[in-house]
Structures are given as structure tokens and as C-alpha cells.
Design a protein around this motif. Structure first.
Motif, PDB file in Angstrom:
ATOM      1  N   CYS A  59      53.133   0.398 -40.188  1.00 15.13           N
ATOM      2  CA  CYS A  59      53.694   1.506 -39.409  1.00 15.13           C
ATOM      3  C   CYS A  59      52.861   2.774 -39.573  1.00 15.13           C
ATOM      4  O   CYS A  59      52.687   3.529 -38.605  1.00 15.13           O
ATOM      5  N   ASP A  60      52.340   3.009 -40.769  1.00 21.00           N
ATOM      6  CA  ASP A  60      51.534   4.202 -40.987  1.00 21.00           C
ATOM      7  C   ASP A  60      50.251   4.155 -40.166  1.00 21.00           C
ATOM      8  O   ASP A  60      49.863   5.157 -39.544  1.00 21.00           O
ATOM      9  N   ILE A  61      49.588   3.003 -40.154  1.00 19.84           N
ATOM     10  CA  ILE A  61      48.350   2.880 -39.366  1.00 19.84           C
ATOM     11  C   ILE A  61      48.648   3.059 -37.891  1.00 19.84           C
ATOM     12  O   ILE A  61      47.947   3.802 -37.173  1.00 19.84           O
ATOM     13  N   LEU A  62      49.680   2.396 -37.407  1.00 20.80           N
ATOM     14  CA  LEU A  62      50.012   2.492 -35.975  1.00 20.80           C
ATOM     15  C   LEU A  62      50.383   3.917 -35.581  1.00 20.80           C
ATOM     16  O   LEU A  62      50.052   4.379 -34.478  1.00 20.80           O
ATOM     17  N   SER A  63      51.060   4.621 -36.473  1.00 18.84           N
ATOM     18  CA  SER A  63      51.477   5.992 -36.155  1.00 18.84           C
ATOM     19  C   SER A  63      50.292   6.932 -35.991  1.00 18.84           C
ATOM     20  O   SER A  63      50.413   7.980 -35.340  1.00 18.84           O
ATOM     21  N   LEU A  87      39.182   4.247 -33.214  1.00 23.19           N
ATOM     22  CA  LEU A  87      38.260   3.420 -33.979  1.00 23.19           C
ATOM     23  C   LEU A  87      38.873   3.207 -35.360  1.00 23.19           C
ATOM     24  O   LEU A  87      39.167   4.170 -36.065  1.00 23.19           O
ATOM     25  N   LEU A  88      39.075   1.955 -35.706  1.00 20.33           N
ATOM     26  CA  LEU A  88      39.731   1.615 -36.962  1.00 20.33           C
ATOM     27  C   LEU A  88      38.785   0.746 -37.786  1.00 20.33           C
ATOM     28  O   LEU A  88      38.343  -0.317 -37.337  1.00 20.33           O
ATOM     29  N   CYS A  89      38.463   1.200 -38.993  1.00 24.06           N
ATOM     30  CA  CYS A  89      37.498   0.497 -39.845  1.00 24.06           C
ATOM     31  C   CYS A  89      38.159   0.108 -41.160  1.00 24.06           C
ATOM     32  O   CYS A  89      38.849   0.923 -41.783  1.00 24.06           O
ATOM     33  N   PHE A  90      37.914  -1.125 -41.595  1.00 24.22           N
ATOM     34  CA  PHE A  90      38.455  -1.618 -42.857  1.00 24.22           C
ATOM     35  C   PHE A  90      37.327  -2.024 -43.787  1.00 24.22           C
ATOM     36  O   PHE A  90      36.353  -2.656 -43.370  1.00 24.22           O
ATOM     37  N   SER A  91      37.491  -1.697 -45.076  1.00 21.85           N
ATOM     38  CA  SER A  91      36.593  -2.136 -46.129  1.00 21.85           C
ATOM     39  C   SER A  91      37.207  -3.379 -46.762  1.00 21.85           C
ATOM     40  O   SER A  91      38.291  -3.309 -47.343  1.00 21.85           O
ATOM     41  N   MET A 144      34.385  13.541 -26.234  1.00 18.13           N
ATOM     42  CA  MET A 144      34.371  12.497 -27.264  1.00 18.13           C
ATOM     43  C   MET A 144      34.889  12.993 -28.610  1.00 18.13           C
ATOM     44  O   MET A 144      35.208  12.205 -29.487  1.00 18.13           O
ATOM     45  N   LEU A 145      34.949  14.318 -28.778  1.00 12.24           N
ATOM     46  CA  LEU A 145      35.365  14.846 -30.072  1.00 12.24           C
ATOM     47  C   LEU A 145      36.850  14.665 -30.328  1.00 12.24           C
ATOM     48  O   LEU A 145      37.320  14.870 -31.442  1.00 12.24           O
ATOM     49  N   ASN A 146      37.617  14.276 -29.287  1.00 14.13           N
ATOM     50  CA  ASN A 146      39.044  14.052 -29.506  1.00 14.13           C
ATOM     51  C   ASN A 146      39.352  12.616 -29.899  1.00 14.13           C
ATOM     52  O   ASN A 146      40.498  12.211 -29.989  1.00 14.13           O
ATOM     53  N   LYS A 147      38.306  11.826 -30.144  1.00 10.52           N
ATOM     54  CA  LYS A 147      38.510  10.461 -30.592  1.00 10.52           C
ATOM     55  C   LYS A 147      39.071  10.450 -32.021  1.00 10.52           C
ATOM     56  O   LYS A 147      38.715  11.273 -32.856  1.00 10.52           O
ATOM     57  N   ASN A 148      39.939   9.483 -32.283  1.00 19.36           N
ATOM     58  CA  ASN A 148      40.582   9.374 -33.582  1.00 19.36           C
ATOM     59  C   ASN A 148      39.914   8.245 -34.372  1.00 19.36           C
ATOM     60  O   ASN A 148      40.076   7.068 -34.042  1.00 19.36           O
ATOM     61  N   VAL A 149      39.148   8.612 -35.394  1.00 22.74           N
ATOM     62  CA  VAL A 149      38.424   7.641 -36.223  1.00 22.74           C
ATOM     63  C   VAL A 149      39.133   7.530 -37.573  1.00 22.74           C
ATOM     64  O   VAL A 149      39.318   8.525 -38.264  1.00 22.74           O
ATOM     65  N   LEU A 150      39.513   6.299 -37.940  1.00 18.29           N
ATOM     66  CA  LEU A 150      40.264   6.083 -39.171  1.00 18.29           C
ATOM     67  C   LEU A 150      39.562   5.038 -40.034  1.00 18.29           C
ATOM     68  O   LEU A 150      39.327   3.909 -39.610  1.00 18.29           O
ATOM     69  N   LEU A 151      39.215   5.439 -41.255  1.00 19.45           N
ATOM     70  CA  LEU A 151      38.649   4.521 -42.246  1.00 19.45           C
ATOM     71  C   LEU A 151      39.762   4.131 -43.209  1.00 19.45           C
ATOM     72  O   LEU A 151      40.386   5.001 -43.822  1.00 19.45           O
TER      73      LEU A 151
END
Length: 538
Positions: free
Chosen positions: A59-63, A68-72, A1-8
Motif C-alpha cells: 500500500c505504501d508503494i502504491l500510494s 519509475l520504480l526501481c528495486f535492489s 519531465m521534471l514532474n516524473k516520480n522516481v522511487l528507489l
């Protein structure tokens, strides 16, 4: 699970802004992981602005290929985030998408439901960490199973040796308390959350970190910094004792809550160390009562005058047009009342309907119609038709160009004295701009001077020379160049400066002339409060 890509992700209104929320979520999750011995995947943060090209952000987000993608989400970015999610879903439908922030915390989320998977409402640090564990199929510690607000000591300090360089050209926000003791009908800050304060020693240590790293400006995000008198005084004293020359600290305060001890401390501060934003909103007692705003206007005015008197702190005051029960003519009185304070900035704002604010329940009673689109600003209400709001918008425009720019103090003082009130002057100036199609248009400072002169002369033709002299003096106070506005050049008499004047002029000083009146100006020393250069008659 540590290879998951989490982006805030944060989408800010300007580049100089940062989003403390995403940094706080990351800092809290890391701290909780260390506290409970839970190893987490790396959490990445990416900040954009609403002004960046859409394709570049997408494009930056997709790249980054987030799992897991989180938006404020806020009123200023919800439309952009909704558009991004529609395209992100098409390309990486397997990504888990989570929304948080005030725009999604109170129901009626203005983003298509199939474009996100989860919503985190309210205070997010614990909830985000708990969600992250569930998403990773990891057990949640018993201590985090129950809902609850963070105690003051657990409010994250988001800055580190590693990330501070990222904020070099951005505003550095600092949170020493969370929550607000008030419950104004148009605001969310005091709706649910009691005030929770970090221990003072913790605050001192965190501020010292910022001081040691030469952060030029720190903006406290405490909703009412001076709501706990002894604490406010202690922090001001610490900054007086430890802050370095050239640093600046910004606070939002309740104008009536300043104590004499606090005012005395502020009065002896180095010039520019402190600046204060004070929401007055209206001087109509009935309107303030309807808006559930508890304040003493007389005390607010007394305290602001005391803050202004030493000339060492920048003071910003706010008014809100469209509050319950305040029609055009009563708001005009509020404006004129507040204008007499001569604060460094006077913000004329317009009421917005925030999801979850008590004002939502008052819309029908006061005939409110708000825009259907963010930022959900007032279009009209029962006592303020749209035409009068449009007129106020014009006044806001010219107020920002002239008064809030700080470029024309002498000229404005002279012209306004010729009118019945400041409002009448700005109303006339706004009509002039409207007639020329200039409202909302960007024009240079020199062209703004030309328009102010043209307007003044159109009303008071006999005062052309006096207005021109004052505009030239105002120009010398902000612009070190010799490129004066065209209409003022005949008064900018460089040839009248004698050799003896130049020889007698102290080092670093420049001679400026308005016809046969001469000034010395040091263009190396700008007043850090007003942003102007001093003109010394010679």
C-alpha cells in the motif's frame, strides 16, 4: 519531465540495516546531473524490511504512484519483491519497473519476466544515470557512453547533513574501497572488479564528517579492508587520532594480511574502538585450495591471537560448512581448531550458491544439491549428506545461544573441559535441545540457563553444584537484576551479605554472593568488548 516520480526501493532483512546501493544511486545521479548541467526529477528513496506486513509495504508503494520504480534485489528479498511486483503490475501497469543487484545480475532471474521492464547489471551508478536519461528522452553525455567501472574517487559518499538523521537508529555503512583482490569460488566480490580505492584525503574528510556528527558505529563495507597495507595503517592511525570516545569502527579483514605495524596500532587503541570480522572458513588446506581461497592458516591464527591478546578489540571469526572436499569429521576439526582462538563470536555458516560465483560451475563435480529457494543454501554434497548437515544446524543453534551470546563464558569453559573437544560438547547439547523440541525455538536467557544446567547435570550429575555456581557467576556478569534463574536461587544468598560488606563497598558497586563467595560488581561499567560486567572478589 521534471514532474516524473522516481522511487528507489530497498527491502532489508532488518530495520537496523540500510541499503547503501539505493542511496549511492541517488547520490551519483545527482552528482552527474550537476556535472553535466542536466536537471533531473526528484529521486525518492523508501526502505522496508522483509518482516513488515506485506499489505503495509504494498500500500505504501502504491500510494506514492511512481512513474519509475526501481528495486535492489538480493537473496534475502527476491521472493518478497517478486510478490510485490505481481500486485504492483495489476494496479499500476504503466509504471516502468527496473531491477538491479546481485540476484538479477547473472542471468536466470527468479522473477516472472512480465513483472519488470529493465535490468541493470553490475555496478550501477553510471548505468542507472544513463538509463534515467534514456527514460527521460534526454541525451547521454559522451563521457558516459562507454562502459567502465567507477574510479575510486567517484565512489559516492552517501551521507549528508540532511539525510544523516534518517540513519540515527540504523547501521551506518562506509565504503572506502570497492572490489576484492581474491577470487574465492563461493563469493562474488572478486569476480570481476579490481580493487579501487578512494584517495586517503577524501576518506579522512568523509570519516571526519561521521565523527563530527557523533555516529556511534561505522561499518566499513570494504571486502578486504587490509588488502593495501599502508592504506589500512593510515586509516587506522587517523581513527586513533580523531575518533571520539564511544565510537566503534567495524572492518572485514583477511587474517593473514595484518602487518606488525597494523597490529601495534590496533593494540594501543581505546577499548571498543575497533572490531574485526575475519573469514577463516576452514582449516583444511585442500578444501581452501578447491575453494580458490588463498591464505596461510598458520599466519591467520598467529594474527588473531595477537589481536585478541590486548582485549581491546572485538573479534568475530567465520566458518563455512559445506565447502568442497570437507566432510563432517574434517569440518569438526576446523571447528575445534578455530574454537581454540576464543574469538568473541564464532559464526558457523552454511555454504550458499550465489548466482555468478565460480562455485556454480563446480556443482556437478562435487555432487552439490542446493535449496531451490533463497538463500540457496546447501542441502548435501558428495561428502556431506543431509543428515549430517541437519546435525550441524543443531550445533549452530546452540553455539549462537550460548557461546555467541557471551552470557556463559565460565560455565562453557568448565563443561567443555570435560569433553574430548568443543564440538563434542555442542553436539551433545544440540541433541538435548532436539530431544526437547527446542531447536529453532525462542527461549529466554533464564530458561537457556536452566537448560544448560539440566543438560550438564544429566551428563555429569556429580558436578551439579559446580555448574550451578558458575552459571550464577555468569549471570551476575550480564544481568544487574536479582531475578536469578529458579534453579540457581538457593545459591543466591542475599542474607549472607553483612552490613560491614555493604559499608565497605565502594560507591556504585553492588555485592553479589555465590554461597559463601562474594563479589563486587559495578553495573554502571560494562566492558564494551565483551558486553559483560567485571566481578571483583571481596
Amino acid at each position: 519531465m521534471l514532474n516524473k516520480n522516481v522511487l528507489l526501493c530497498a527491502v532489508n532483512s532488518q530495520y537496523i540495516h540500510s541499503n547503501p546501493a539505493v542511496w549511492s544511486l541517488k547520490k551519483a545521479a545527482t552528482a552527474y546531473g550537476e556535472r553535466y548541467g542536466i536537471q533531473l526529477p526528484d529521486i525518492q528513496i523508501q526502505e522496508y524490511t522483509i518482516n513488515e506486513p506485506y499489505d503495509r509495504v504494498l500500500c505504501d508503494i502504491l500510494s506514492r504512484k511512481p512513474d519509475l520504480l526501481c528495486f535492489s534485489v538480493y537473496i534475502w528479498n527476491v521472493a518478497r519483491i517478486g510478490a510485490l511486483l505481481a500486485d504492483i503490475r495489476r494496479v499500476i501497469p504503466e509504471t516502468t519497473i527496473v531491477l538491479g543487484g546481485p540476484e538479477v545480475s547473472f542471468g536466470n532471474i527468479p522473477i516472472q519476466r512480465d513483472l519488470y521492464d529493465h535490468v541493470i547489471t553490475g555496478e550501477g551508478e553510471r548505468k542507472f544515470f544513463t538509463f534515467l536519461l534514456n527514460w527521460l528522452n534526454l541525451p547521454v553525455p559522451d563521457a558516459l557512453q562507454q562502459e567502465g567501472l567507477l574510479p575510486g574517487a567517484d565512489i559516492p559518499f552517501i551521507y549528508t547533513e540532511e539525510n544523516l538523521p534518517y540513519f540515527r537508529n540504523r547501521i551506518v555503512y562506509y565504503e572506502s574501497t570497492r572490489g576484492c583482490p581474491f577470487s574465492c569460488a563461493y563469493c562474488l566480490s572478486g569476480k570481476h572488479d579490481p580493487v579501487r580505492a578512494k584517495p586517503l584525503e577524501q576518506v579522512y574528510g568523509e570519516l571526519q564528517f561521521l565523527i563530527d556528527h557523533d555516529v556511534p558505529q561505522v561499518k566499513f563495507v570494504d571486502r578486504t579492508f587490509n588488502c593495501i597495507p599502508d592504506r589500512c595503517e593510515a586509516i587506522l592511525q587517523y581513527l586513533l587520532d580523531h575518533a571520539k570516545a564511544g565510537m566503534n569502527f567495524h572492518f572485514e579483514c583477511a587474517g593473514d594480511l595484518f602487518t606488525e605495524a597494523q597490529l601495534a596500532l590496533i593494540g594501543k587503541a581505546p577499548k571498543g574502538l575497533f572490531q574485526f570480522e575475519i573469514g577463516i572458513q576452514s582449516t583444511c588446506e585442500e578444501t581452501l585450495k578447491l575453494a580458490c581461497r588463498k591464505t596461510s592458516i598458520d599466519q591467520v591464527f598467529r594474527n588473531i591471537r595477537k589481536l585478541m591478546a590486548p582485549g581491546n578489540a572485538n573479534i568475530h571469526v567465520d566458518l563455512i560448512a559445506g565447502l568442497p572436499g570437507e566432510d563432517y569429521h574434517r569440518f569438526k576439526q576446523s571447528f575445534n581448531d578455530v574454537y581454540t582462538l576464543q574469538a568473541h563470536q564464532l559464526q558457523l555458516g552454511f555454504l550458499k550458491i550465489l548466482k555468478g560465483a565460480p562455485l556454480e560451475r563446480m556443482q556437478e563435480a562435487y555432487g552439490y544439491v542446493f535449496s531451490a529457494n533463497p538463500p540457496y543454501e546447501i542441502l548435501r554434497n558428495a561428502c556431506l549428506p543431509n543428515g549430517e548437515i541437519l546435525e550441524m544446524k543443531g550445533i549452530e543453534d546452540v553455539l549462537n545461544r550460548y557461546y555467541n551470546s557471551g552470557r556463559y563464558p565460565k560455565t562453557l569453559e568448565y563443561l567443555i573441559a570435560l569433553y574430548k573437544s568443543p564440538w563434542d560438547f555442542y553436539q551433545g547439547l544440540a541433541a538435548w535441545f532436539r530431544g526437547k523440541g527446542l531447536l529453532g525455538q525462542g527461549i529466554s536467557a533464564k530458561n537457556a540457563s536452566e537448560e544448560l544446567l539440566a543438560y550438564g547435570v544429566s551428563v555429569f550429575p556429580e558436578a551439579e553444584e559446580r555448574i550451578s555456581y558458575l552459571l550464577l557467576e555468569d549471570f551476575y556478569g550480564v544481568d544487574p537484576s536479582d531475578v536469578v534463574p529458579p534453579s540457581l536461587r538457593k545459591y543466591h544468598v542475599v542474607s549472607s551479605v553483612t552490613r560491614k560488606m555493604v559499608e565497605d563497598c565502594p560507591p556504585g558497586m553492588t555485592i553479589r554472593a555465590v554461597e559463601d563467595t562474594f563479589y563486587q560488581v559495578n553495573y554502571g561499567e560494562k566492558d564494551v568488548v565483551t558486553g559483560r560486567y567485571a566481578l571483583k572478589p571481596c
